[in-house]
Motif scaffolding. Structure first.
Motif, mmCIF file in Angstrom:
data_model
loop_
_atom_site.group_PDB
_atom_site.id
_atom_site.type_symbol
_atom_site.label_atom_id
_atom_site.label_comp_id
_atom_site.label_asym_id
_atom_site.label_seq_id
_atom_site.Cartn_x
_atom_site.Cartn_y
_atom_site.Cartn_z
ATOM 1 N N ARG A 66 16.998 -1.340 -1.935
ATOM 2 C CA ARG A 66 15.757 -0.699 -2.344
ATOM 3 C C ARG A 66 14.667 -1.749 -2.547
ATOM 4 N NH1 ARG A 66 13.965 4.023 -3.745
ATOM 5 N NH2 ARG A 66 16.057 4.911 -3.556
ATOM 6 N N ARG A 67 13.563 -1.530 -1.898
ATOM 7 C CA ARG A 67 12.424 -2.441 -2.006
ATOM 8 C C ARG A 67 11.218 -1.701 -2.582
ATOM 9 N NH1 ARG A 67 12.402 -6.234 3.462
ATOM 10 N NH2 ARG A 67 14.604 -6.904 3.345
ATOM 11 N N PHE A 68 10.390 -2.458 -3.297
ATOM 12 C CA PHE A 68 9.240 -1.868 -3.981
ATOM 13 C C PHE A 68 7.943 -2.413 -3.400
ATOM 14 C CE2 PHE A 68 12.715 -1.448 -6.973
ATOM 15 C CZ PHE A 68 12.528 -0.183 -7.492
ATOM 16 N N LEU A 69 6.905 -1.640 -3.561
ATOM 17 C CA LEU A 69 5.570 -2.046 -3.160
ATOM 18 C C LEU A 69 4.560 -1.415 -4.092
ATOM 19 C CD1 LEU A 69 4.318 0.077 -0.180
ATOM 20 C CD2 LEU A 69 6.603 0.419 -1.091
ATOM 21 N N GLY A 70 3.381 -2.043 -4.175
ATOM 22 C CA GLY A 70 2.299 -1.504 -4.979
ATOM 23 C C GLY A 70 1.121 -1.165 -4.080
ATOM 24 N N VAL A 71 0.614 0.057 -4.168
ATOM 25 C CA VAL A 71 -0.474 0.523 -3.306
ATOM 26 C C VAL A 71 -1.494 1.276 -4.161
ATOM 27 C CG1 VAL A 71 0.913 0.633 -1.201
ATOM 28 C CG2 VAL A 71 0.846 2.590 -2.734
ATOM 29 N N THR A 72 -2.619 1.628 -3.556
ATOM 30 C CA THR A 72 -3.691 2.288 -4.292
ATOM 31 C C THR A 72 -4.039 3.632 -3.685
ATOM 32 O OG1 THR A 72 -5.404 1.187 -2.967
ATOM 33 C CG2 THR A 72 -4.721 0.102 -5.008
ATOM 34 N N ILE A 116 -11.785 -8.785 -18.981
ATOM 35 C CA ILE A 116 -10.400 -9.208 -18.778
ATOM 36 C C ILE A 116 -9.501 -8.105 -19.334
ATOM 37 C CG2 ILE A 116 -8.639 -10.929 -19.340
ATOM 38 C CD1 ILE A 116 -10.873 -12.983 -19.575
ATOM 39 N N TYR A 117 -8.535 -7.672 -18.568
ATOM 40 C CA TYR A 117 -7.741 -6.510 -18.950
ATOM 41 C C TYR A 117 -6.353 -6.611 -18.330
ATOM 42 C CZ TYR A 117 -8.477 -4.855 -14.181
ATOM 43 O OH TYR A 117 -8.469 -4.752 -12.817
ATOM 44 N N ASN A 118 -5.479 -5.694 -18.677
ATOM 45 C CA ASN A 118 -4.174 -5.561 -18.024
ATOM 46 C C ASN A 118 -3.742 -4.105 -18.082
ATOM 47 O OD1 ASN A 118 -2.453 -5.278 -20.597
ATOM 48 N ND2 ASN A 118 -3.530 -7.208 -20.931
ATOM 49 N N ALA A 119 -2.784 -3.757 -17.243
ATOM 50 C CA ALA A 119 -2.366 -2.357 -17.136
ATOM 51 C C ALA A 119 -1.018 -2.279 -16.444
ATOM 52 C CB ALA A 119 -3.411 -1.534 -16.371
ATOM 53 N N LEU A 120 -0.505 -1.071 -16.355
ATOM 54 C CA LEU A 120 0.741 -0.806 -15.641
ATOM 55 C C LEU A 120 0.465 -0.518 -14.171
ATOM 56 C CD1 LEU A 120 2.531 1.646 -18.114
ATOM 57 C CD2 LEU A 120 2.919 -0.806 -17.894
ATOM 58 N N ILE A 121 1.396 -0.896 -13.331
ATOM 59 C CA ILE A 121 1.423 -0.364 -11.972
ATOM 60 C C ILE A 121 2.139 0.980 -12.093
ATOM 61 C CG2 ILE A 121 2.195 -0.728 -9.597
ATOM 62 C CD1 ILE A 121 2.175 -3.722 -10.125
ATOM 63 N N GLU A 122 1.362 2.037 -12.065
ATOM 64 C CA GLU A 122 1.835 3.352 -12.486
ATOM 65 C C GLU A 122 2.964 3.890 -11.605
ATOM 66 O OE1 GLU A 122 1.040 4.918 -15.100
ATOM 67 O OE2 GLU A 122 -0.949 4.293 -15.758
ATOM 68 N N ASN A 123 3.700 4.829 -12.176
ATOM 69 C CA ASN A 123 4.776 5.499 -11.445
ATOM 70 C C ASN A 123 4.326 6.898 -11.037
ATOM 71 O OD1 ASN A 123 7.305 5.872 -10.297
ATOM 72 N ND2 ASN A 123 8.229 6.601 -12.192
ATOM 73 N N GLU A 124 3.090 7.004 -10.537
ATOM 74 C CA GLU A 124 2.569 8.250 -10.024
ATOM 75 C C GLU A 124 1.638 7.923 -8.874
ATOM 76 O OE1 GLU A 124 0.645 9.911 -13.444
ATOM 77 O OE2 GLU A 124 -1.228 8.889 -13.027
ATOM 78 N N LEU A 125 1.298 8.905 -8.093
ATOM 79 C CA LEU A 125 0.599 8.655 -6.833
ATOM 80 C C LEU A 125 -0.908 8.588 -7.002
ATOM 81 C CD1 LEU A 125 2.691 11.050 -4.556
ATOM 82 C CD2 LEU A 125 3.087 8.633 -5.056
ATOM 83 N N GLY A 153 -4.315 5.950 -8.613
ATOM 84 C CA GLY A 153 -4.679 4.628 -9.106
ATOM 85 C C GLY A 153 -3.939 3.545 -8.362
ATOM 86 N N PHE A 154 -3.522 2.509 -9.090
ATOM 87 C CA PHE A 154 -2.678 1.441 -8.549
ATOM 88 C C PHE A 154 -1.252 1.766 -8.964
ATOM 89 C CE2 PHE A 154 -1.621 -3.372 -8.783
ATOM 90 C CZ PHE A 154 -0.986 -3.301 -7.559
ATOM 91 N N PHE A 155 -0.425 2.199 -8.013
ATOM 92 C CA PHE A 155 0.898 2.715 -8.349
ATOM 93 C C PHE A 155 1.968 2.041 -7.494
ATOM 94 C CE2 PHE A 155 -0.674 5.323 -4.917
ATOM 95 C CZ PHE A 155 0.426 5.577 -4.116
ATOM 96 N N ARG A 156 3.207 2.254 -7.880
ATOM 97 C CA ARG A 156 4.341 1.654 -7.174
ATOM 98 C C ARG A 156 5.080 2.718 -6.374
ATOM 99 N NH1 ARG A 156 6.010 1.662 -12.741
ATOM 100 N NH2 ARG A 156 7.926 2.830 -13.138
ATOM 101 N N SER A 157 5.691 2.281 -5.305
ATOM 102 C CA SER A 157 6.536 3.135 -4.493
ATOM 103 C C SER A 157 7.744 2.308 -4.056
ATOM 104 C CB SER A 157 5.763 3.674 -3.286
ATOM 105 O OG SER A 157 6.563 4.596 -2.554
ATOM 106 N N SER A 158 8.663 2.928 -3.364
ATOM 107 C CA SER A 158 9.863 2.210 -2.946
ATOM 108 C C SER A 158 10.427 2.822 -1.674
ATOM 109 C CB SER A 158 10.928 2.228 -4.054
ATOM 110 O OG SER A 158 11.403 3.546 -4.276
ATOM 111 N N TYR A 159 11.268 2.068 -1.013
ATOM 112 C CA TYR A 159 11.961 2.540 0.177
ATOM 113 C C TYR A 159 13.274 1.765 0.281
ATOM 114 C CZ TYR A 159 10.108 -1.787 2.178
ATOM 115 O OH TYR A 159 9.794 -3.106 2.411
ATOM 116 N N ALA A 180 -2.890 -3.300 -1.095
ATOM 117 C CA ALA A 180 -1.438 -3.077 -1.118
ATOM 118 C C ALA A 180 -0.738 -4.412 -1.282
ATOM 119 C CB ALA A 180 -0.973 -2.380 0.159
ATOM 120 N N ILE A 181 0.368 -4.389 -2.006
ATOM 121 C CA ILE A 181 1.232 -5.562 -2.175
ATOM 122 C C ILE A 181 2.621 -5.135 -1.727
ATOM 123 C CG2 ILE A 181 2.179 -7.225 -3.810
ATOM 124 C CD1 ILE A 181 -0.307 -6.746 -5.525
ATOM 125 N N CYS A 182 3.078 -5.676 -0.633
ATOM 126 C CA CYS A 182 4.335 -5.210 -0.035
ATOM 127 C C CYS A 182 4.947 -6.351 0.760
ATOM 128 C CB CYS A 182 4.069 -4.000 0.866
ATOM 129 S SG CYS A 182 2.913 -4.353 2.209
#
Length: 353
Positions: free
Chosen positions: A261-267, A238-247, A249-255, A337-339
């Protein structure tokens, strides 16, 4: 004649007085030079002593610094691998407790930074430094091969309001060679709990502790007894982490859509970044099947390698998507992906979506 003698004597005194004065000054000048030379020699001696003192102090401080660095490098020591992974290059904050009570509502004030509270990670007692290095498999650049993953059950809960996520991974592993260490990859995650079990008959395998070793990006689980060869075990983390702000791992992006502005999480797991999203055997040789479940807010949708089998909607505006099991594959092929995109799909002649 008398006048000439007087003049001669007068001229003799005139010539002798400056010479006498010069002779009288020389002793005073010599004494002054000696005093100056004494001061210079004394100053030089003082500077030499001061230089030696500074050198000795610098040597003592460097030795003390090396001792502190060596103690900090031990697993389980303060600020070392017994705590949280180091974050060199990228976000400098540690992942905290990503779990949130979404019934209570309200968004975190740390939405943009993604920083959350840092929980403690239990640490195992590291082996003695006198033990041979082969008894410390976490120091090797490659996994030992004593354990082999067979199947992963991965449950993720994504909190897009503050860019964190919590995870629970259950790995079925086959023990090839007897070992009391479970070593697998993990990077930039905060591990809360680790359990190892054989089966319902034999029950749990006691865990002495665990620690993260950032130098080789692994999680080390130390057991109270040795795992038997040719047996299968279940590893639960059992663990937790950040949705990283880099391209990676599991990171976030936006458009931006209609000025919003909308956000999404992708790998992006290739080649060695799946370990940033969940603890795993993150080398291409370790192939396994994956069963993924993703819990997210109903305003988003989730995608993965396989189609959704079932979706469970909750009254608080959250939904859990359960995906079909993947074929046998390496960790870097896994994706999700979560979008809130719209999407199209079709079916091939052979029935593949």
């Amino acid at each position: 004649m008398g006048e000439d003698d007087a003049a001669l004597r007068a001229s003799g005194r005139g010539l002798s007085d400056p010479w006498a004065d010069s002779v009288g000054v020389r002793p005073r000048t010599t004494e002054r030079h000696i005093a100056v030379h004494k001061r210079l020699v004394l100053a030089f001696a003082v500077s030499i002593v001061a230089l030696l003192a500074v050198t000795m102090l610098a040597v003592l401080l460097s030795l003390r610094f090396d001792e502190c660095g060596a103690s900090a490098a031990l697993p389980g020591s303060d600020g070392g691998p017994g705590g949280f992974p180091e974050r060199g290059g990228g976000n400098s904050s540690h992942p905290g407790s990503a779990r949130r009570n979404h019934h209570a509502g309200g968004e975190s004030s740390q939405r943009e930074t993604g920083e959350v509270d840092t929980p403690g990670t239990p640490s195992a007692l590291p082996p003695s430094e006198e033990e041979p290095e082969q008894w410390q498999p976490w120091t090797q650049l490659r996994l030992s091969g004593h354990l082999k993953p067979l199947h992963y059950n991965l449950m993720l809960t994504a909190f897009m309001e503050n860019f964190t996520f919590s995870g629970e991974v259950n790995v079925e592993i086959a023990c090839r060679n007897a070992t009391r260490y479970v070593v697998l990859h993990a990077s930039r995650v905060a591990v809360e709990k680790v359990q190892v079990a054989e089966d319902r008959a034999f029950g749990a395998v006691p865990v002495a502790g665990f620690f993260l070793y950032p130098q080789t990006q692994v999680l080390v689980v130390v057991l109270n007894r040795t795992l038997d060869a040719q047996r299968n075990y279940n590893l639960k983390i059992i663990y937790n982490a950040l949705i990283e702000n880099e391209l990676l791992g599991f990171f976030r992006s936006s458009y931006v859509l209609h000025g919003e502005r909308r956000f999404l999480g992708v790998t992006q797991f290739s080649p060695t970044h799946a370990r940033k999203a969940f603890p795993c055997f993150d080398e291409p040789i370790y192939k396994a099947t994956f069963k993924i479940s993703i819990k997210h807010q109903a305003t988003y949708l989730s995608l993965s390698n396989m189609p959704v089998e079932t979706s469970v909607f909750e009254e608080d505006g959250w939904v859990t998507d359960h995906f079909s099991q993947t074929p046998l594959m390496s960790t870097y092929y896994l994706a999700w992906a979560i979008c809130n995109f719209t999407y199209r799909e079709t079916t091939t002649k052979s029935g593949v979506i």
